[in-house]
Design an enzyme around this catalytic site. Structure first.
Site, PDB file in Angstrom:
ATOM      1  NE  ARG A  55      -3.126   0.225   3.152  1.00  0.00           N
ATOM      2  CZ  ARG A  55      -2.635   0.622   4.331  1.00  0.00           C
ATOM      3  NH1 ARG A  55      -2.159   1.838   4.480  1.00  0.00           N
ATOM      4  NH2 ARG A  55      -2.632  -0.203   5.355  1.00  0.00           N
ATOM      5  CE1 TYR A 108     -14.669  11.812 -15.935  1.00  0.00           C
ATOM      6  CE2 TYR A 108     -13.574  11.915 -13.808  1.00  0.00           C
ATOM      7  CZ  TYR A 108     -14.270  11.201 -14.771  1.00  0.00           C
ATOM      8  OH  TYR A 108     -14.535   9.884 -14.560  1.00  0.00           O
ATOM      9  CG  ASP A 181      -7.646  15.367 -15.326  1.00  0.00           C
ATOM     10  OD1 ASP A 181      -6.959  14.706 -16.128  1.00  0.00           O
ATOM     11  OD2 ASP A 181      -8.695  14.935 -14.818  1.00  0.00           O
ATOM     12  CE  LYS A 204     -10.654   8.205 -19.270  1.00  0.00           C
ATOM     13  NZ  LYS A 204     -11.065   7.566 -18.066  1.00  0.00           N
TER      14      LYS A 204
HETATM   15  C1  PLP Z   1     -10.230  14.076 -17.775  1.00  0.00           C
HETATM   16  C2  PLP Z   1     -10.468  12.870 -16.935  1.00  0.00           C
HETATM   17  N1  PLP Z   1      -9.928  12.815 -15.705  1.00  0.00           N
HETATM   18  C3  PLP Z   1     -10.117  11.752 -14.898  1.00  0.00           C
HETATM   19  C4  PLP Z   1     -10.872  10.682 -15.292  1.00  0.00           C
HETATM   20  C5  PLP Z   1     -11.099   9.540 -14.331  1.00  0.00           C
HETATM   21  O1  PLP Z   1     -10.414   8.436 -14.697  1.00  0.00           O
HETATM   22  P1  PLP Z   1     -10.766   6.952 -14.166  1.00  0.00           P
HETATM   23  O2  PLP Z   1     -11.939   6.495 -14.947  1.00  0.00           O
HETATM   24  O3  PLP Z   1      -9.509   6.217 -14.419  1.00  0.00           O
HETATM   25  O4  PLP Z   1     -11.087   7.067 -12.704  1.00  0.00           O
HETATM   26  C6  PLP Z   1     -11.458  10.683 -16.560  1.00  0.00           C
HETATM   27  C7  PLP Z   1     -12.277   9.522 -16.975  1.00  0.00           C
HETATM   28  O5  PLP Z   1     -13.102   9.578 -17.853  1.00  0.00           O
HETATM   29  C8  PLP Z   1     -11.265  11.812 -17.405  1.00  0.00           C
HETATM   30  O6  PLP Z   1     -11.834  11.875 -18.631  1.00  0.00           O
END
Ligand code: PLP
Length: 390
Positions: A55, A108, A181, A204
């Site tokens: 962890r 997001y 992000d 992604k």
């Molecule tokens: C811009 C962005 N940040 C964060 C995330 C979250 O990612 P996760 O699905 O791996 O939790 C996404 C997922 O769609 C996203 O498009």
């Protein structure tokens, strides 16, 4: 040793010095031990290197952390079990009661949820602006002491481009941290800007194959050390097997990203030339209002192409259902192409005014372009438009 004991203490196999595997093994072990208790105590006092409990740290994760930090151009990285965990952990670790966060309507959805519904409970305040509102950003940062600015570029779904130089300059002047992000842009973009913390969903482009969740926080060593301390007690660790799959995905990251961008511009051009499409949002198109800014900031333009159909939800449904090669499913950045039709694109938590700012209409479609043959993709899109408008 009895067999019931043996199965729990199997023979050790040590790879001899000078005999190395080409691919690092998966350290699918939660626990690590040292030669004796004195060594263990020395490790816990920080006097020797090593691993103890996964962890906190694990060699398979560490390899991926070092790789991602280097690609993004920062000294350290911390992995999490999903992309959203990077956002939650960063906000929880860095914000305290009465702090203010500047964020954006084009963010997001779960980031907005975290700010409004989770951190709001603990007295963390936030302001949501449009990422294009440069004057508003300047005003808010000048007037309201702000702990951090959380933003994305390109944004979801209509690929607006944040003016990163402007935002980082204003944030620094006013003592706010910048948290980008960077999931849509990838590890090879935006490292040249003085961003304090990069967040990525590894689900992604990093893994690329729609088979594993993960997240990465990339920043300076002191910031990662602070976040790591808090994250160890919050608990959203990445599993070593997931880290291995992501590490394997990273081997083809650049090849996939390049192919996806080449396919995306071809798709954007096809849609832009079709009268049944009102507008196309792709930063690589010369007609994108921030094309010049994107070209200055980024090495390429990503694989998300959004557009507005000249129709309502029913037309969007027919279009999505007629596609053969695009799965109707969330997420972006994978080898296969995906579509989010207007009815399920999200943004339901936004007020009507905020939806206008975010440019989400009943015709807005988001495509994530994969690595398929480009002619097949174009043909599929053309045929689906014909079916949707028949
Ligand atoms: C811009 C962005 N940040 C964060 C995330 C979250 O990612 P996760 O699905 O791996 O939790 C996404 C997922 O769609 C996203 O498009």
């Amino acid at each position: 040793m009895k067999k019931t004991t043996r199965v729990n203490h199997p023979p050790a196999v040590n790879v001899p010095a000078g005999n190395r595997p080409v691919v690092a093994p998966i350290y699918q072990s939660v626990k690590f031990t040292f030669a004796d208790t004195a060594e263990t105590a020395g490790f816990l006092r920080g006097e020797r290197e090593g691993f103890f409990y996964s962890r906190t740290s694990n060699p398979t994760l560490r390899q991926l952390e070092l790789l991602l930090a280097e690609l993004q151009g920062r000294d350290d990285c911390l992995l999490t079990g999903s992309g959203v965990a990077t956002i939650a952990a960063t906000l929880l670790s860095l914000c305290r009661q009465n702090d203010h966060v500047l964020a954006f309507v084009e963010s997001y959805g779960p980031s907005r949820y975290l700010l409004r519904d989770l951190l709001g409970k603990f007295g963390v305040r936030h302001t949501l602006l449009s990422i294009e509102d440069l004057a508003g950003i300047e005003q808010v940062l000048a007037k309201t002491p702000t702990r951090l600015v959380l933003f994305e570029s390109p944004t979801n779904p209509v690929t607006k481009i944040a003016d990163i130089e402007h935002i980082t300059t204003l944030a620094r002047r006013n003592g706010a941290l910048t948290v980008l992000d960077n999931t849509f842009a990838g590890f090879h973009n935006h490292g040249q800007f003085p961003i304090d913390i990069f967040l990525h969903s590894l689900t992604k482009f990093a893994s690329g194959h729609s088979d594993v969740l993960g997240g990465a926080i990339i920043a300076s060593q002191p910031l990662i050390a602070k976040l790591r301390k808090d994250l160890v007690s919050l608990g959203p660790s990445l599993d070593p097997h997931a880290a291995f799959l992501i590490q394997r995905g990273m081997r083809t990251y650049f090849l996939r990203y390049e192919r996806q961008c080449a396919n995306a511009i071809a798709v954007a051009r096809l849609l832009a030339a079709d009268a049944r499409v009102r507008r196309v949002f792709y930063p690589g198109l010369e007609t994108h209002p921030q094309h010049a800014l994107a070209a200055r900031q980024m090495q390429d333009f990503g694989s998300v192409v959004s557009f507005e159909l000249d129709g309502d939800y029913a037309v969007g449904d027919r279009f999505a259902d007629a596609l053969q090669l695009f799965a109707v499913t969330p997420s972006i950045g994978s080898v296969e192409s995906l579509i989010m039709p207007p009815r399920i694109l999200g943004g339901g938590d936004l007020t009507p005014d905020q939806r206008v700012l975010a440019q989400m209409t009943p015709g807005t479609v988001r495509l994530s372009i994969g690595v398929e043959d480009v002619d097949d993709l174009l043909q599929d899109l053309k045929a689906a438009l014909d079916r949707a408008f028949a």
